[in-house]
Scaffold this active site. Structure first.
Site, PDB file in Angstrom:
ATOM      1  N   LYS A 227      -3.119  18.932 -26.447  1.00  0.00           N
ATOM      2  CA  LYS A 227      -2.425  20.702 -25.958  1.00  0.00           C
ATOM      3  C   LYS A 227      -3.435  20.620 -24.006  1.00  0.00           C
ATOM      4  O   LYS A 227      -2.528  21.430 -23.765  1.00  0.00           O
ATOM      5  CB  LYS A 227      -2.741  21.276 -26.812  1.00  0.00           C
ATOM      6  CG  LYS A 227      -2.197  20.969 -28.616  1.00  0.00           C
ATOM      7  CD  LYS A 227      -2.219  21.582 -29.774  1.00  0.00           C
ATOM      8  CE  LYS A 227      -4.277  21.250 -29.901  1.00  0.00           C
ATOM      9  NZ  LYS A 227      -4.966  20.503 -31.042  1.00  0.00           N
ATOM     10  N   VAL A 228      -4.680  20.872 -24.209  1.00  0.00           N
ATOM     11  CA  VAL A 228      -5.086  21.425 -23.458  1.00  0.00           C
ATOM     12  C   VAL A 228      -5.164  20.910 -22.033  1.00  0.00           C
ATOM     13  O   VAL A 228      -4.861  21.471 -21.216  1.00  0.00           O
ATOM     14  CB  VAL A 228      -7.119  21.402 -23.647  1.00  0.00           C
ATOM     15  CG1 VAL A 228      -7.834  22.413 -22.202  1.00  0.00           C
ATOM     16  CG2 VAL A 228      -7.252  22.340 -24.749  1.00  0.00           C
ATOM     17  N   ASP A 247      -4.282   8.933 -21.223  1.00  0.00           N
ATOM     18  CA  ASP A 247      -4.853   8.915 -21.865  1.00  0.00           C
ATOM     19  C   ASP A 247      -4.049   7.879 -23.273  1.00  0.00           C
ATOM     20  O   ASP A 247      -3.162   8.050 -22.990  1.00  0.00           O
ATOM     21  CB  ASP A 247      -3.842  10.534 -22.772  1.00  0.00           C
ATOM     22  CG  ASP A 247      -4.308  10.814 -23.992  1.00  0.00           C
ATOM     23  OD1 ASP A 247      -4.134  10.395 -25.292  1.00  0.00           O
ATOM     24  OD2 ASP A 247      -4.271  11.994 -24.735  1.00  0.00           O
ATOM     25  N   VAL A 306     -14.099  21.047 -19.860  1.00  0.00           N
ATOM     26  CA  VAL A 306     -14.360  22.057 -20.529  1.00  0.00           C
ATOM     27  C   VAL A 306     -14.397  21.511 -21.688  1.00  0.00           C
ATOM     28  O   VAL A 306     -13.264  22.569 -22.809  1.00  0.00           O
ATOM     29  CB  VAL A 306     -12.784  22.599 -20.356  1.00  0.00           C
ATOM     30  CG1 VAL A 306     -12.815  24.304 -21.160  1.00  0.00           C
ATOM     31  CG2 VAL A 306     -12.768  23.434 -18.695  1.00  0.00           C
ATOM     32  N   ALA A 307     -14.518  19.964 -22.345  1.00  0.00           N
ATOM     33  CA  ALA A 307     -13.646  19.677 -23.216  1.00  0.00           C
ATOM     34  C   ALA A 307     -15.129  19.724 -24.502  1.00  0.00           C
ATOM     35  O   ALA A 307     -15.338  20.351 -24.796  1.00  0.00           O
ATOM     36  CB  ALA A 307     -13.615  17.968 -22.821  1.00  0.00           C
ATOM     37  N   ARG A 308     -16.546  17.909 -23.940  1.00  0.00           N
ATOM     38  CA  ARG A 308     -17.541  17.904 -24.652  1.00  0.00           C
ATOM     39  C   ARG A 308     -18.341  17.831 -23.506  1.00  0.00           C
ATOM     40  O   ARG A 308     -18.635  16.788 -23.288  1.00  0.00           O
ATOM     41  CB  ARG A 308     -17.680  17.430 -26.218  1.00  0.00           C
ATOM     42  CG  ARG A 308     -16.441  18.312 -27.130  1.00  0.00           C
ATOM     43  CD  ARG A 308     -17.433  19.876 -27.595  1.00  0.00           C
ATOM     44  NE  ARG A 308     -17.172  19.801 -28.922  1.00  0.00           N
ATOM     45  CZ  ARG A 308     -16.038  21.230 -28.134  1.00  0.00           C
ATOM     46  NH1 ARG A 308     -16.136  21.590 -27.410  1.00  0.00           N
ATOM     47  NH2 ARG A 308     -15.618  21.830 -29.769  1.00  0.00           N
ATOM     48  N   GLU A 337     -26.680  22.056 -26.965  1.00  0.00           N
ATOM     49  CA  GLU A 337     -26.276  23.802 -26.380  1.00  0.00           C
ATOM     50  C   GLU A 337     -26.871  24.813 -27.096  1.00  0.00           C
ATOM     51  O   GLU A 337     -26.981  24.378 -28.316  1.00  0.00           O
ATOM     52  CB  GLU A 337     -24.538  24.489 -26.641  1.00  0.00           C
ATOM     53  CG  GLU A 337     -23.800  23.335 -26.052  1.00  0.00           C
ATOM     54  CD  GLU A 337     -22.424  23.194 -25.914  1.00  0.00           C
ATOM     55  OE1 GLU A 337     -21.832  24.162 -26.740  1.00  0.00           O
ATOM     56  OE2 GLU A 337     -21.377  23.009 -24.696  1.00  0.00           O
ATOM     57  N   HIS A 356     -20.147  27.523 -22.615  1.00  0.00           N
ATOM     58  CA  HIS A 356     -19.312  27.283 -23.560  1.00  0.00           C
ATOM     59  C   HIS A 356     -18.296  28.905 -23.931  1.00  0.00           C
ATOM     60  O   HIS A 356     -18.392  28.757 -24.615  1.00  0.00           O
ATOM     61  CB  HIS A 356     -19.950  26.960 -25.307  1.00  0.00           C
ATOM     62  CG  HIS A 356     -18.786  26.241 -25.523  1.00  0.00           C
ATOM     63  ND1 HIS A 356     -19.444  25.086 -26.616  1.00  0.00           N
ATOM     64  CD2 HIS A 356     -17.197  26.428 -25.894  1.00  0.00           C
ATOM     65  CE1 HIS A 356     -18.366  23.887 -26.925  1.00  0.00           C
ATOM     66  NE2 HIS A 356     -17.241  25.207 -26.657  1.00  0.00           N
ATOM     67  N   GLY A 358     -15.172  28.235 -22.758  1.00  0.00           N
ATOM     68  CA  GLY A 358     -12.951  27.935 -23.042  1.00  0.00           C
ATOM     69  C   GLY A 358     -13.061  28.865 -23.976  1.00  0.00           C
ATOM     70  O   GLY A 358     -11.154  29.298 -23.328  1.00  0.00           O
ATOM     71  N   ALA A 359     -12.652  29.033 -24.958  1.00  0.00           N
ATOM     72  CA  ALA A 359     -11.988  29.363 -26.305  1.00  0.00           C
ATOM     73  C   ALA A 359     -12.068  31.249 -26.292  1.00  0.00           C
ATOM     74  O   ALA A 359     -12.012  32.108 -26.650  1.00  0.00           O
ATOM     75  CB  ALA A 359     -12.496  29.120 -27.455  1.00  0.00           C
TER      76      ALA A 359
HETATM   77  N1  LIG Z   1     -14.889  24.351 -24.018  1.00  0.00           N
HETATM   78  C1  LIG Z   1     -13.782  25.297 -25.201  1.00  0.00           C
HETATM   79  O1  LIG Z   1     -14.539  26.546 -25.296  1.00  0.00           O
HETATM   80  C2  LIG Z   1     -12.839  24.288 -25.269  1.00  0.00           C
HETATM   81  C3  LIG Z   1     -12.812  23.159 -25.794  1.00  0.00           C
HETATM   82  N2  LIG Z   1     -11.924  22.138 -25.989  1.00  0.00           N
HETATM   83  C4  LIG Z   1     -12.081  20.666 -26.000  1.00  0.00           C
HETATM   84  O2  LIG Z   1     -11.200  20.074 -25.677  1.00  0.00           O
HETATM   85  C5  LIG Z   1     -10.736  19.524 -25.875  1.00  0.00           C
HETATM   86  C6  LIG Z   1      -9.229  18.683 -26.247  1.00  0.00           C
HETATM   87  O3  LIG Z   1      -8.604  19.823 -26.850  1.00  0.00           O
HETATM   88  P1  LIG Z   1      -7.204  19.428 -27.287  1.00  0.00           P
HETATM   89  O4  LIG Z   1      -6.193  19.132 -26.022  1.00  0.00           O
HETATM   90  O5  LIG Z   1      -7.057  21.203 -28.063  1.00  0.00           O
HETATM   91  O6  LIG Z   1      -7.347  18.439 -28.400  1.00  0.00           O
HETATM   92  P2  LIG Z   1      -5.660  17.508 -28.531  1.00  0.00           P
HETATM   93  O7  LIG Z   1      -6.510  16.643 -29.593  1.00  0.00           O
HETATM   94  O8  LIG Z   1      -4.288  18.311 -28.203  1.00  0.00           O
HETATM   95  O9  LIG Z   1      -6.339  16.515 -27.248  1.00  0.00           O
HETATM   96  C7  LIG Z   1      -7.229  15.196 -26.822  1.00  0.00           C
HETATM   97  C8  LIG Z   1      -6.466  14.488 -26.497  1.00  0.00           C
HETATM   98  O10 LIG Z   1      -7.017  13.382 -25.806  1.00  0.00           O
HETATM   99  C9  LIG Z   1      -7.006  11.710 -26.202  1.00  0.00           C
HETATM  100  N3  LIG Z   1      -7.938  10.864 -26.375  1.00  0.00           N
HETATM  101  C10 LIG Z   1      -8.819  11.053 -27.457  1.00  0.00           C
HETATM  102  N4  LIG Z   1      -9.797   9.532 -27.277  1.00  0.00           N
HETATM  103  C11 LIG Z   1      -8.722   9.738 -25.485  1.00  0.00           C
HETATM  104  C12 LIG Z   1      -9.441   9.106 -25.287  1.00  0.00           C
HETATM  105  N5  LIG Z   1     -11.207   7.915 -25.102  1.00  0.00           N
HETATM  106  N6  LIG Z   1      -9.782   8.786 -23.566  1.00  0.00           N
HETATM  107  C13 LIG Z   1      -8.253  10.067 -22.765  1.00  0.00           C
HETATM  108  N7  LIG Z   1      -8.253  10.859 -23.925  1.00  0.00           N
HETATM  109  C14 LIG Z   1      -8.263  10.920 -25.698  1.00  0.00           C
HETATM  110  C15 LIG Z   1      -6.175  12.520 -27.521  1.00  0.00           C
HETATM  111  O11 LIG Z   1      -4.852  11.156 -27.599  1.00  0.00           O
HETATM  112  C16 LIG Z   1      -5.195  13.388 -27.394  1.00  0.00           C
HETATM  113  O12 LIG Z   1      -4.246  13.647 -26.267  1.00  0.00           O
HETATM  114  C17 LIG Z   1     -11.303  18.772 -27.227  1.00  0.00           C
HETATM  115  O13 LIG Z   1     -12.921  17.881 -27.688  1.00  0.00           O
HETATM  116  C18 LIG Z   1     -11.669  20.751 -27.680  1.00  0.00           C
HETATM  117  O14 LIG Z   1     -13.292  20.488 -28.450  1.00  0.00           O
HETATM  118  C19 LIG Z   1     -10.818  22.655 -26.631  1.00  0.00           C
HETATM  119  C20 LIG Z   1     -10.622  24.135 -27.157  1.00  0.00           C
HETATM  120  C21 LIG Z   1     -11.659  24.904 -26.755  1.00  0.00           C
HETATM  121  O1  LIG Z   2     -12.152  25.024 -29.989  1.00  0.00           O
HETATM  122  C1  LIG Z   2     -13.222  23.765 -29.368  1.00  0.00           C
HETATM  123  O2  LIG Z   2     -12.957  22.706 -29.592  1.00  0.00           O
HETATM  124  C2  LIG Z   2     -14.115  24.744 -28.456  1.00  0.00           C
HETATM  125  O3  LIG Z   2     -14.897  24.132 -27.343  1.00  0.00           O
HETATM  126  C3  LIG Z   2     -14.502  26.439 -29.326  1.00  0.00           C
HETATM  127  O4  LIG Z   2     -15.510  26.405 -29.366  1.00  0.00           O
HETATM  128  P1  LIG Z   2     -16.384  27.811 -29.655  1.00  0.00           P
HETATM  129  O5  LIG Z   2     -15.448  28.492 -30.880  1.00  0.00           O
HETATM  130  O6  LIG Z   2     -16.262  28.541 -28.612  1.00  0.00           O
HETATM  131  O7  LIG Z   2     -17.404  27.865 -30.507  1.00  0.00           O
END
Ligand SMILES: NC(=O)C1=CN([C@@H]2O[C@H](COP(=O)(O)OP(=O)(O)OC[C@H]3O[C@@H](n4cnc5c(N)ncnc54)[C@H](O)[C@@H]3O)[C@@H](O)[C@H]2O)C=CC1
Ligand SMILES: O=C(O)C(=O)COP(=O)(O)O
Length: 620
Positions: A227-228, A247, A306-308, A337, A356, A358-359
């Site tokens: 999604k992101v 991916d 911005v992932a983990r 963190e 952190h 991002g959200a």
């Molecule tokens: N910094 C922040 O505040 C935020 C961080 N995130 C993080 O962003 C990341 C992505 O979130 P979404 O897009 O919503 O999740 P999502 O589940 O929609 O997308 C994750 C994608 O990663 C792929 N994936 C899984 N293993 C993989 C690998 N080994 N290599 C490459 N791709 C792989 C999956 O197939 C999936 O398409 C998550 O880690 C989430 O926690 C999300 C929202 C806010």
């Molecule tokens: O949704 C995620 O994966 C995030 O990383 C957002 O984290 P937060 O709810 O801002 O602590």
């Protein structure tokens, strides 16, 4: 008075059962009205748990419990939801309408463990670790963990599943915020915005020092095209970048549709000028960026995360920054963190950081709060959550269609296990579904879960629900295999029959063994009522209500009368009776439904009836 009005509302308003999705607050938090309805049907037992009737506000929720004596309705105190991290007001408002809400932020792990034993649900963001200790401390009361965001790496999913606790997240509401933050970091890093800002605030004017790099025409590798990742890719295309993505699970046509090529991991990292990370933290992705990976990068690459934090080996990144392999990094997330104050990464001059964020937009936080509040409330009401992380997501329409079959599945499991002779451990369970449906149109996971519940609960103290059914079966070495047989009936009806075979076990009722030597029971739903239609190789037809006595005898006049008289003398009410026989005057099975549980003396008398060769009493 309140109870009877409440009951009507209950029956009208509700659609699922806590016996089936036991996600309600534990018995400890309920007070019981003790209403018994001896005439209630099985469908009634299946109905509802939540009462949204303002006239009965003192009884905010009711739940039904099907007992040997009928249907018992219990008033359940308002559930308690612990919100352990800041949540948007709109979400808190929804939660408060339904439950007692305890907003306690910044709890230590110990404080969380103390509080959790009083809570039915817990809502967290990324800052709270929901560990095995938390589930243990809840002593089974915690039924739902809501993650107000996407990443669930801070929740011990295994421990949640083992304790039958549903985990739900809010996977969509912060997608755009995270993508926008990724783009913000990308552009800010390319133009040294953060460093230049700090320099000016320190009284300097360093125009030559902060010459940046352009984005247009550069290659961006999006790692994780979910999604992101896909939203970042779309925006980066708008900035004139050439975008590739890696991916392993993403469909290539979805990428192509926005002008992105899906490539291998090595191709992505070795050709990119910018790499943006958007995969979840899993055992596979942990430290996927390490010394070895950095050695394959194009020199001078720039990385955004911005992932983990955990997907990068942070020490290796410092080395790569120091030796120039990585020109710059922009990080929103960290392995620990907040990171230690002396973190070499955080203070590195070529690194820009955010805590952190991002959200963290106003819009995303309101959206996430509502999304998670709805998911948690739904789960506490017993609805299957669309965002369940550790349970199958069963759409409401499928659920309502399978309602009677769900009851049938559990009752058949219960019946089959009670036919097993003590001492013979059950290992192999074969379930055969006969249906006119294409296998893709028949989701049997919920049925399998209920069969597992039926088989395991009578012989253990384990509480089984759809969340932990497969896990519990595996733990107990119970192999459940499913088979489908096509029967050319109406595809409008999801299932023709369900058969359960327990192999390699002895039966306390030998007639329950099929010709193949398995304990076999079969059931069907007729007019919405689950019925037992086969025991061993004997066809019967009895409604699966109350309790059942199965007797084997030679088919001859007077049998029914003799057993009927014994039961009548003890005031045990017979609700139905069915006889299945191989041929007239040959072997027969009498299936007798009884409302009350016969006492030992009554059962002894039935056993001593000369024409009865064997019998068994089964509780449903
Ligand atoms: N910094 C922040 O505040 C935020 C961080 N995130 C993080 O962003 C990341 C992505 O979130 P979404 O897009 O919503 O999740 P999502 O589940 O929609 O997308 C994750 C994608 O990663 C792929 N994936 C899984 N293993 C993989 C690998 N080994 N290599 C490459 N791709 C792989 C999956 O197939 C999936 O398409 C998550 O880690 C989430 O926690 C999300 C929202 C806010
Ligand atoms: O949704 C995620 O994966 C995030 O990383 C957002 O984290 P937060 O709810 O801002 O602590």
């Amino acid at each position: 008075m309140a109870a009877s009005a409440a009951t009507k509302s209950l029956l009208r308003l509700s659609s699922t059962s806590p016996d089936i999705f036991p996600l309600l607050p534990s018995a400890a938090s309920s007070s019981t009205l003790c209403l018994s309805f001896r005439s209630c049907s099985i469908e009634t037992c299946f109905l509802g748990i939540h009462l949204a009737n303002p006239a009965c506000s003192k009884i905010p929720a009711l739940r039904t419990r099907s007992t040997g004596r009928g249907l018992r309705i219990e008033a359940v105190a308002r559930p308690t939801i612990l919100v352990a991290e800041k949540l948007g007001e709109a979400g808190l408002g929804l939660l408060r309408e339904f439950a007692n809400v305890d907003c306690s932020y910044n709890l230590s792990p110990e404080e969380l463990c103390v509080k959790i034993s009083l809570c039915d649900a817990l809502i967290v963001r990324s800052g709270t670790k929901v560990t095995q200790e938390v589930f243990e401390a809840s002593k089974g009361r915690l039924k739902v963990v809501g993650r107000a965001g996407v990443g669930i790496d801070n929740v011990d999913l295994q421990a949640a599943t083992e304790s039958g606790c549903l985990v739900v997240n809010a996977p969509t509401a912060n997608t755009v915020a995270a993508a926008e933050h990724g783009i913000a970091l990308l552009t800010a890093m390319a133009r040294n915005v953060a460093q230049a800002d700090a320099s000016m605030k320190a009284g300097k004017w360093q125009r030559n020092k902060y010459v940046g790099v352009s984005l247009v025409g550069k290659t961006l590798a999006v790692m994780g095209f979910g999604k992101v990742g896909s939203e970042v890719a779309r925006r980066a295309r708008g900035l004139g970048m050439h975008v590739i993505a890696h991916d392993p699970y993403a469909p290539a046509d979805r990428a192509r549709a926005i002008g992105v090529d899906l490539v291998s991991f090595d191709e992505a990292i070795s050709t990119a000028d910018f790499i943006s990370l958007h995969m979840p933290l899993t055992p596979t992705t942990a430290k996927i960026f390490n010394d070895e990976t950095f050695a394959k990068l194009k020199k001078g690459v720039r990385i955004i995360n911005v992932a983990r934090g955990g997907v990068i080996d942070e020490d290796a990144l410092v080395r790569a920054l120091d030796n120039g392999t990585v020109a710059q990094a922009a990080l929103d997330v960290f392995t620990v963190e907040p990171p230690p104050k002396d973190s070499k990464l955080v203070i590195h001059e070529n690194v820009i950081v955010t805590p952190h964020l991002g959200a963290s937009t106003v819009e995303a936080q309101e959206g996430v709060a509502v999304e998670i509040a709805e998911a948690v409330i739904g789960a506490l009401k017993g609805e299957l959550a669309a965002t369940a992380v550790n349970a199958p997501m069963v759409p409401a329409e499928v659920l309502s269609e399978l309602a009677s079959y769900v009851i049938l599945a559990e009752k058949l499991g219960r019946l089959a296990v009670q036919l097993v002779a003590g001492g013979s451990g059950i290992k192999g369970v074969k379930v055969v579904y006969t249906s006119a449906r294409d296998p893709d149109d028949l989701d049997t996971r919920i049925l399998r879960a209920m069969i597992t519940k039926g088989i395991i609960e009578p012989i253990s103290s384990v509480f089984v629900n759809i969340v932990n059914a497969d896990y519990t079966a595996k733990q107990r070495g119970l192999r459940i295999c499913e088979e489908r047989i096509f029967r050319d009936t109406s595809p409008e009806i999801p299932l023709d029959s369900i058969q359960i075979h327990l192999s390699n076990v002895e039966s306390k009722f030998a007639s329950a063994l099929s010709d193949a030597g398995d304990i076999t029971v079969e059931g069907r739903v007729k007019d919405g009522i689950p019925r037992l239609t086969l025991v061993g190789s004997f066809s019967v037809d009895v409604s699966l209500e109350g309790n059942v006595i199965l007797c084997r005898n030679t088919d001859q006049p007077g049998n029914i009368g003799r057993v009927g008289r014994i039961l009548g003398e003890q005031n045990v009410n017979i609700s139905f009776m069915s006889v299945g026989r191989t041929a007239p005057r040959k072997q027969a099975i009498m299936a007798i439904g009884v409302d009350e549980e016969p006492n030992k003396e009554t059962l002894r008398k039935i056993g001593e009836t000369p024409t009865i060769e064997e019998f068994v009493f089964l509780k449903l």
